[in-house]
Design a protein around this motif. Structure first.
Motif, PDB file in Angstrom:
ATOM      1  N   PHE A  69     -57.915 -48.355  -5.016  1.00 50.77           N
ATOM      2  CA  PHE A  69     -57.581 -47.675  -6.274  1.00 50.77           C
ATOM      3  C   PHE A  69     -58.178 -48.407  -7.470  1.00 50.77           C
ATOM      4  CE2 PHE A  69     -54.249 -46.980  -3.181  1.00 50.77           C
ATOM      5  CZ  PHE A  69     -54.271 -45.611  -3.085  1.00 50.77           C
ATOM      6  N   ALA A  70     -58.157 -49.747  -7.401  1.00 51.14           N
ATOM      7  CA  ALA A  70     -58.722 -50.582  -8.460  1.00 51.14           C
ATOM      8  C   ALA A  70     -58.350 -50.107  -9.861  1.00 51.14           C
ATOM      9  CB  ALA A  70     -60.242 -50.657  -8.303  1.00 51.14           C
ATOM     10  N   PRO A  71     -57.059 -50.105 -10.194  1.00 55.77           N
ATOM     11  CA  PRO A  71     -56.677 -49.631 -11.526  1.00 55.77           C
ATOM     12  C   PRO A  71     -57.245 -50.535 -12.625  1.00 55.77           C
ATOM     13  CG  PRO A  71     -54.756 -50.416 -10.299  1.00 55.77           C
ATOM     14  CD  PRO A  71     -55.932 -50.572  -9.398  1.00 55.77           C
ATOM     15  N   LEU A  72     -57.997 -49.925 -13.539  1.00 53.31           N
ATOM     16  CA  LEU A  72     -58.598 -50.655 -14.647  1.00 53.31           C
ATOM     17  C   LEU A  72     -57.977 -50.126 -15.939  1.00 53.31           C
ATOM     18  CD1 LEU A  72     -60.901 -52.587 -15.661  1.00 53.31           C
ATOM     19  CD2 LEU A  72     -62.330 -50.557 -15.827  1.00 53.31           C
ATOM     20  N   SER A  73     -57.543 -51.048 -16.789  1.00 54.27           N
ATOM     21  CA  SER A  73     -56.895 -50.637 -18.036  1.00 54.27           C
ATOM     22  C   SER A  73     -57.823 -50.878 -19.213  1.00 54.27           C
ATOM     23  CB  SER A  73     -55.593 -51.410 -18.224  1.00 54.27           C
ATOM     24  OG  SER A  73     -54.959 -50.968 -19.409  1.00 54.27           O
ATOM     25  N   TRP A  74     -57.699 -50.022 -20.207  1.00 60.86           N
ATOM     26  CA  TRP A  74     -58.543 -50.157 -21.396  1.00 60.86           C
ATOM     27  C   TRP A  74     -57.829 -49.590 -22.611  1.00 60.86           C
ATOM     28  CZ3 TRP A  74     -61.139 -46.882 -17.484  1.00 60.86           C
ATOM     29  CH2 TRP A  74     -60.859 -45.517 -17.640  1.00 60.86           C
ATOM     30  N   ILE A  75     -58.425 -49.899 -23.764  1.00 57.93           N
ATOM     31  CA  ILE A  75     -57.998 -49.230 -24.993  1.00 57.93           C
ATOM     32  C   ILE A  75     -58.929 -48.050 -25.164  1.00 57.93           C
ATOM     33  CG2 ILE A  75     -57.611 -49.428 -27.473  1.00 57.93           C
ATOM     34  CD1 ILE A  75     -57.599 -52.476 -27.048  1.00 57.93           C
ATOM     35  N   HIS A  96     -59.353 -52.290 -42.335  1.00 60.98           N
ATOM     36  CA  HIS A  96     -59.267 -50.894 -41.899  1.00 60.98           C
ATOM     37  C   HIS A  96     -57.929 -50.684 -41.193  1.00 60.98           C
ATOM     38  CE1 HIS A  96     -60.780 -46.950 -40.878  1.00 60.98           C
ATOM     39  NE2 HIS A  96     -60.425 -47.123 -39.622  1.00 60.98           N
ATOM     40  N   SER A  97     -57.369 -49.480 -41.293  1.00 59.34           N
ATOM     41  CA  SER A  97     -56.094 -49.198 -40.622  1.00 59.34           C
ATOM     42  C   SER A  97     -56.283 -48.167 -39.529  1.00 59.34           C
ATOM     43  CB  SER A  97     -55.068 -48.676 -41.634  1.00 59.34           C
ATOM     44  OG  SER A  97     -54.770 -49.679 -42.565  1.00 59.34           O
ATOM     45  N   VAL A  98     -55.685 -48.428 -38.346  1.00 58.95           N
ATOM     46  CA  VAL A  98     -55.759 -47.466 -37.246  1.00 58.95           C
ATOM     47  C   VAL A  98     -54.371 -47.297 -36.629  1.00 58.95           C
ATOM     48  CG1 VAL A  98     -58.152 -47.647 -36.488  1.00 58.95           C
ATOM     49  CG2 VAL A  98     -56.492 -49.348 -35.750  1.00 58.95           C
ATOM     50  N   LYS A  99     -54.201 -46.206 -35.884  1.00 56.46           N
ATOM     51  CA  LYS A  99     -52.947 -45.959 -35.177  1.00 56.46           C
ATOM     52  C   LYS A  99     -53.175 -46.152 -33.683  1.00 56.46           C
ATOM     53  CE  LYS A  99     -51.191 -42.627 -38.483  1.00 56.46           C
ATOM     54  NZ  LYS A  99     -51.525 -41.251 -38.876  1.00 56.46           N
ATOM     55  N   LEU A 100     -52.234 -46.824 -33.047  1.00 55.34           N
ATOM     56  CA  LEU A 100     -52.328 -47.051 -31.602  1.00 55.34           C
ATOM     57  C   LEU A 100     -51.140 -46.379 -30.921  1.00 55.34           C
ATOM     58  CD1 LEU A 100     -53.460 -48.590 -29.059  1.00 55.34           C
ATOM     59  CD2 LEU A 100     -51.947 -50.446 -29.683  1.00 55.34           C
ATOM     60  N   THR A 139     -55.441 -45.452 -27.924  1.00 58.52           N
ATOM     61  CA  THR A 139     -54.306 -45.494 -27.017  1.00 58.52           C
ATOM     62  C   THR A 139     -54.684 -46.398 -25.853  1.00 58.52           C
ATOM     63  OG1 THR A 139     -52.664 -44.227 -25.782  1.00 58.52           O
ATOM     64  CG2 THR A 139     -54.922 -43.435 -25.661  1.00 58.52           C
ATOM     65  N   VAL A 140     -53.689 -46.768 -25.070  1.00 54.87           N
ATOM     66  CA  VAL A 140     -53.947 -47.592 -23.900  1.00 54.87           C
ATOM     67  C   VAL A 140     -53.865 -46.675 -22.687  1.00 54.87           C
ATOM     68  CG1 VAL A 140     -53.042 -49.463 -22.474  1.00 54.87           C
ATOM     69  CG2 VAL A 140     -53.092 -49.695 -24.960  1.00 54.87           C
ATOM     70  N   ASN A 141     -54.730 -46.900 -21.721  1.00 53.65           N
ATOM     71  CA  ASN A 141     -54.733 -46.053 -20.540  1.00 53.65           C
ATOM     72  C   ASN A 141     -55.110 -46.933 -19.353  1.00 53.65           C
ATOM     73  OD1 ASN A 141     -54.735 -43.871 -18.848  1.00 53.65           O
ATOM     74  ND2 ASN A 141     -56.350 -42.740 -19.921  1.00 53.65           N
ATOM     75  N   MET A 198     -69.932 -49.953 -25.473  1.00 55.94           N
ATOM     76  CA  MET A 198     -68.490 -50.163 -25.611  1.00 55.94           C
ATOM     77  C   MET A 198     -67.730 -48.879 -25.965  1.00 55.94           C
ATOM     78  SD  MET A 198     -67.640 -53.242 -24.918  1.00 55.94           S
ATOM     79  CE  MET A 198     -65.986 -53.624 -25.176  1.00 55.94           C
ATOM     80  N   PRO A 199     -67.859 -47.826 -25.157  1.00 57.09           N
ATOM     81  CA  PRO A 199     -67.118 -46.601 -25.510  1.00 57.09           C
ATOM     82  C   PRO A 199     -65.609 -46.829 -25.466  1.00 57.09           C
ATOM     83  CG  PRO A 199     -68.128 -46.383 -23.337  1.00 57.09           C
ATOM     84  CD  PRO A 199     -68.641 -47.652 -23.914  1.00 57.09           C
ATOM     85  N   LEU A 200     -65.168 -47.758 -24.651  1.00 61.58           N
ATOM     86  CA  LEU A 200     -63.754 -48.107 -24.547  1.00 61.58           C
ATOM     87  C   LEU A 200     -63.682 -49.626 -24.577  1.00 61.58           C
ATOM     88  CD1 LEU A 200     -63.178 -46.083 -21.270  1.00 61.58           C
ATOM     89  CD2 LEU A 200     -62.683 -45.218 -23.539  1.00 61.58           C
ATOM     90  N   ILE A 201     -62.485 -50.150 -24.865  1.00 63.29           N
ATOM     91  CA  ILE A 201     -62.335 -51.599 -24.831  1.00 63.29           C
ATOM     92  C   ILE A 201     -61.628 -51.947 -23.532  1.00 63.29           C
ATOM     93  CG2 ILE A 201     -61.641 -53.623 -26.163  1.00 63.29           C
ATOM     94  CD1 ILE A 201     -63.246 -51.543 -27.788  1.00 63.29           C
ATOM     95  N   TRP A 202     -62.396 -52.335 -22.486  1.00 61.18           N
ATOM     96  CA  TRP A 202     -61.805 -52.657 -21.190  1.00 61.18           C
ATOM     97  C   TRP A 202     -61.000 -53.940 -21.321  1.00 61.18           C
ATOM     98  CZ3 TRP A 202     -67.123 -51.688 -21.831  1.00 61.18           C
ATOM     99  CH2 TRP A 202     -67.502 -50.383 -21.489  1.00 61.18           C
TER     100      TRP A 202
END
Lengths: 535, 327
Positions: A285-291, A373-377, A426-428, A496-500
């Motif tokens: 399965f190798a679950p990998l998490s990223w932003i 800069h301000s962002v929402k997570l 978001t985190v996924n 860097m489309p996502l932040i792994w």
């Protein structure tokens, strides 16, 4: 004196034998430890959250896979290095042109209702059952142009073109073989038989008290003589993580899996004398998490901003201090345990100065409060540790002048917002399913930008990446695919489309008397036909 | 009170109750749909993979592809014929799901209720009789502590003491699965599992009953008729029972009526901490999974129960205090 050449040869043949026949190796290991498999005993374990139904295909959620993999079986199963091993298929062959796969099936396999298992069950499961029900299976099995039943225990599938990762789709978690005599011609999702699953596995369904437990009993007509060793498996539904910890600690349950135990409670089990913590068994399965970064938004679509975020986050801190060593810092978009991971790939190192330099370059200057800069997570609502991760990210990003506002929701709300692209960050975490074509491409290729969760929801698009994934999919030679995926990893890291962030190890904790628990690349999703309690 | 009058009162109240319950059902139906996400997206999220066909299949299966007013009409029609609908997620009728979980909930909440009211009133009376003395202070402080302590914390603490350290009682579940006990052995087994959750749930209410009973005992004890009884030489025990307690019970009953209405709803917290397979967890899980039919079914049952227990409380007033009349 021993001839050194003989020793070397002996070692090599032993290794080859081990790879070819891990079941034998298991028995050898057991004997080496002086423990022969022992019949009897009830394994009480846990399941979180409670699955809706136990029929694989009709439902493929994590907990369903864990429990139903004792009832159903696949044609093959996978070693920790993702080599296919025999299960319902005793052997298989691939034609010269790599388009036809022929499976020789185990004879003498019976369904739990006593009917014989045949090639027709395999044809039905692949061409009708999973083709209709399961999105992942559908994506792959649509490549099949011809099915031939050679005899009751032999079946061939011909593909429209070579597809190298084809066999990975025949694990029980991807394509469990379902009984044709029960489902054929029915409405699969609403078949009344879904209440009492019938499989070929070592354990048969006995009863399910909702909100309480699922009980399975040894199937006496199981096709491996003398197996399984356990008499019963009971899955208890224990909704609270601290209650689960206590249940395991006091021995009321003897096995925990996936995220049953919060990462911060794992070190305690590593010190207890009666429990063992195993951090392997999720290689398939190798679950990998990223932003996940929504690239439709102005600042977020700038690669420099994403690189700055990557520099601002200490992945080792997340793995060691938040996950207490039950995760590894990610090094590439392709998880380290899966095929085609490039061991030389490197993500931007933790370096807040590099981050601020990039933000300066973008012209994002700090205001009086030091905010550039301000962002929402949007926090991932999957438990305590994910909330802590969001809090860490807020602090780490604030260090470089990125002000993060946390948004919270529940599981249903989170999926809806992810699917509708209604988020900034978001985190996924996503399973990679052993091969980048099966589990990685979907996140990055532009043809998969859809308003559906676990597609390319971030909206990343790079024609070069699309082309490379296409090539890798069509390429029959493993070595050439490895070369293509090396390029994919380099290009993705540049974009860097996502932040792994981390690779999740999902530790299994079990009673030390329980043997043979984690032996496959699918870990606790094995059939457990060789699991036993040592005296 | 004439029988005819009582019947008319009952009929009136039942009609009102039916209207209230129906309004609650419609209101909740709309309210639930306001939550973001639907069962199909939850399943897609939990499966970790989806495509457009998969989502369409699920939405069609759950009946979510129909217009909202049509879904509402189907549901209300079902409720009017006492059909609570079908949980497509769990592939079972909602009535079955609720019915399976109801005994566990009633056992837990009933035991907690009896424990709380009997021990609470006894403590309240004891404190009131020794007002101002150390025993009163001790009881008041204990009651206040239980009142102020979060229920899940009490639960975890009890588990730590009685399951982990002393190893006297099981820490979760309702009975020993796989032991296949029957008869008395089964009842004892359930009893052992029941003690910790029932006490955990009961302690909070015990505190309320103790404080209520103490306060209203003191209030009644100051009144003229009690002084008259003392002057007449009525024995102390009889004054407490017949004169003070009977009058002091009214506020306790009011509160017990409210609590009894919630018995069917179960307690999400206690059921979660002790893995007790009750209605509270069923409703909570249904909410997280957007299993609309199950959630509405639980709401419907609890609404009916609350309305019913309010009615019973009103009737009980009349029995305990003849001055109160039903109207």
């Amino acid at each position: 004196m021993t001839d050194p050449r003989l020793t070397a040869l002996g070692r090599r043949s032993l290794l080859a034998g081990a790879a070819a026949a891990p079941v034998l190796m298991t028995l050898d290991q057991a004997r080496a430890q002086g423990v022969a498999p022992r019949r009897g005993g009830t394994l009480t374990t846990m399941l979180t959250p409670e699955p809706p139904v136990l029929v694989l295909g009709v439902n493929n959620q994590g907990p369903t896979l864990v429990a139903a993999s004792k009832i159903y079986q696949g044609l093959v199963k996978f070693s920790p290095t993702l080599e296919p091993l025999p299960e319902l298929a005793k052997s298989w062959s691939v034609s010269e042109d790599k388009r036809t796969y022929t499976f020789e099936l185990q004879p003498n396999v019976k369904w739990h209702d006593g009917r014989p298992f045949t090639a027709e069950d395999v044809r039905f499961s692949i061409m009708e059952f999973h083709m209709q029900l399961a999105p992942r299976a559908r994506g792959v099995f649509q490549r099949i142009t011809d099915v031939r039943i050679n005899n009751d225990h032999s079946i061939s599938f011909t593909l429209n073109a070579p597809f190298e990762p084809f066999l990975l789709m025949f694990d029980v978690t991807a394509c469990a073989i379902a009984p044709s005599h029960i489902y054929k011609g029915t409405d699969f999702r609403n078949n009344p038989a879904n209440a009492r699953p019938i499989g070929t596995g070592p354990f048969q369904f006995v009863e399910w008290q909702r909100g309480n437990f699922i009980r399975m009993r040894r199937f006496d007509d199981y096709w491996k003589p003398g197996q399984p060793y356990l008499d019963e498996i009971i899955y208890r539904i224990i909704p609270d993580s601290q209650s689960r910890r206590l249940a395991l600690q006091t021995g009321q349950v003897q096995l925990s899996q996936a995220n049953d135990i919060e990462p911060f409670d794992i070190p305690q089990f590593e010190t207890l004398p009666n429990t063992q913590v195993v951090k392997t068994g999720w290689e398939y399965f190798a679950p990998l998490s990223w932003i996940e970064v929504n690239q439709r938004l102005d600042v977020l679509k700038d690669v420099r901003f994403r690189r700055a975020m990557a520099h601002a986050i200490d992945r080792n801190f997340i793995a060691q201090r938040l996950w207490f060593g039950t995760a590894k810092a990610a090094t590439s978009p392709i998880a380290s345990g899966t095929r085609f991971h490039d061991p030389n790939a490197r993500l931007p190192e933790f370096n807040p100065r590099a981050a601020t330099a990039l933000l300066d370059e973008m012209g994002l200057r700090p205001n009086a409060q030091g905010v550039r800069h301000s962002v929402k997570l949007l926090t991932l609502p999957y438990g305590e540790v994910w909330t802590r991760l969001s809090e860490y990210l807020r602090q780490a990003l604030r260090q470089v002048g990125i002000d993060v506002t946390l948004e919270s929701t529940d599981a249903g709300g989170w999926v809806r917002r992810l699917a509708n692209w209604e988020y900034e960050l978001t985190v996924n975490f996503v399973y990679q399913f052993g091969d980048p074509t099966l589990g990685v491409a979907r996140t990055y290729i532009s043809s998969n930008i859809q308003k559906i969760a676990f597609t390319n929801t971030s909206g990343y698009s790079n024609p070069e990446i699309d082309r490379l994934f296409d090539e890798a999919q069509a390429e029959p030679e493993t070595a050439k695919r490895a070369e293509i995926f090396k390029q994919v990893q380099a290009k993705l890291i540049a974009d860097m489309p996502l932040i792994w962030t981390i690779e999740l190890l999902f530790p299994t904790v079990h009673d030390r008397r329980l043997r043979n628990v984690i032996q496959l690349g699918t870990g606790v999703h094995a059939s457990f036909d060789d699991v036993f309690f040592a005296a | 009170m004439g029988a005819e009058r009582l019947l008319r009162f009952l009929a009136q109240r039942l009609v009102k109750a039916a209207i209230v319950v129906l309004a609650i059902v419609v209101f909740q139906f709309v309210l639930i749909r306001l939550a973001p996400g639907d069962p199909a997206s939850v399943i897609a999220g939990q499966s970790g993979a989806a495509d457009a066909e998969f989502m369409a299949q699920l939405r069609a299966q759950f009946g979510l592809d129909r217009p909202m007013h049509e879904q509402l009409w189907i549901y209300v029609k079902g409720i009017l014929t006492l059909d609570l609908g079908f949980s497509h997620r769990q592939q079972l009728p909602v009535a079955t799901l609720i019915w399976d979980r109801l005994p566990a909930t009633l056992l837990l909440t009933g035991a907690a209720f009896l424990f709380a009211i009997s021990a609470g009133v006894a403590l309240g009376v004891a404190a009131a009789r020794r007002v101002g003395r150390p025993a009163d202070s001790v009881i008041t402080v204990i009651a206040l502590t239980f009142y102020a302590t979060p229920i899940f914390w009490v639960g975890l603490l009890l588990v730590l003491i009685f399951s982990v350290w002393l190893e006297w009682l099981p820490s979760f579940g309702m009975y020993t699965v796989g032991a296949d006990l029957t008869g008395l052995a089964y009842a004892l087994d359930v009893g052992r599992h029941l003690i910790l959750p029932a006490i955990t749930l009961g302690l909070f209410f015990l505190a309320i009953y103790a404080r209520l009973a103490r306060a209203s005992m003191l209030e009644v004890a100051d009144q003229d008729f009690v002084r008259t009884a003392h002057a007449k030489g009525v024995p102390e025990g009889r004054i407490i029972r017949a004169h003070v307690l009977r009058n002091a019970l009214l506020p306790v009953i009011t509160f017990a009526g409210i609590q009894a209405g919630q018995l069917v709803g179960g307690s999400i917290l206690v059921e979660t901490v002790f893995a007790w397979p009750g209605i509270g967890r069923l409703a909570f899980d249904a909410l997280l999974q957007r299993d609309y039919a199950v959630l509405l079914g639980v709401f419907f049952c609890t609404a009916v129960m609350v309305v019913l227990f309010n009615l019973i409380t009103d009737l009980l007033y009349a029995v305990i205090d003849p001055r109160v009349e039903v109207a």
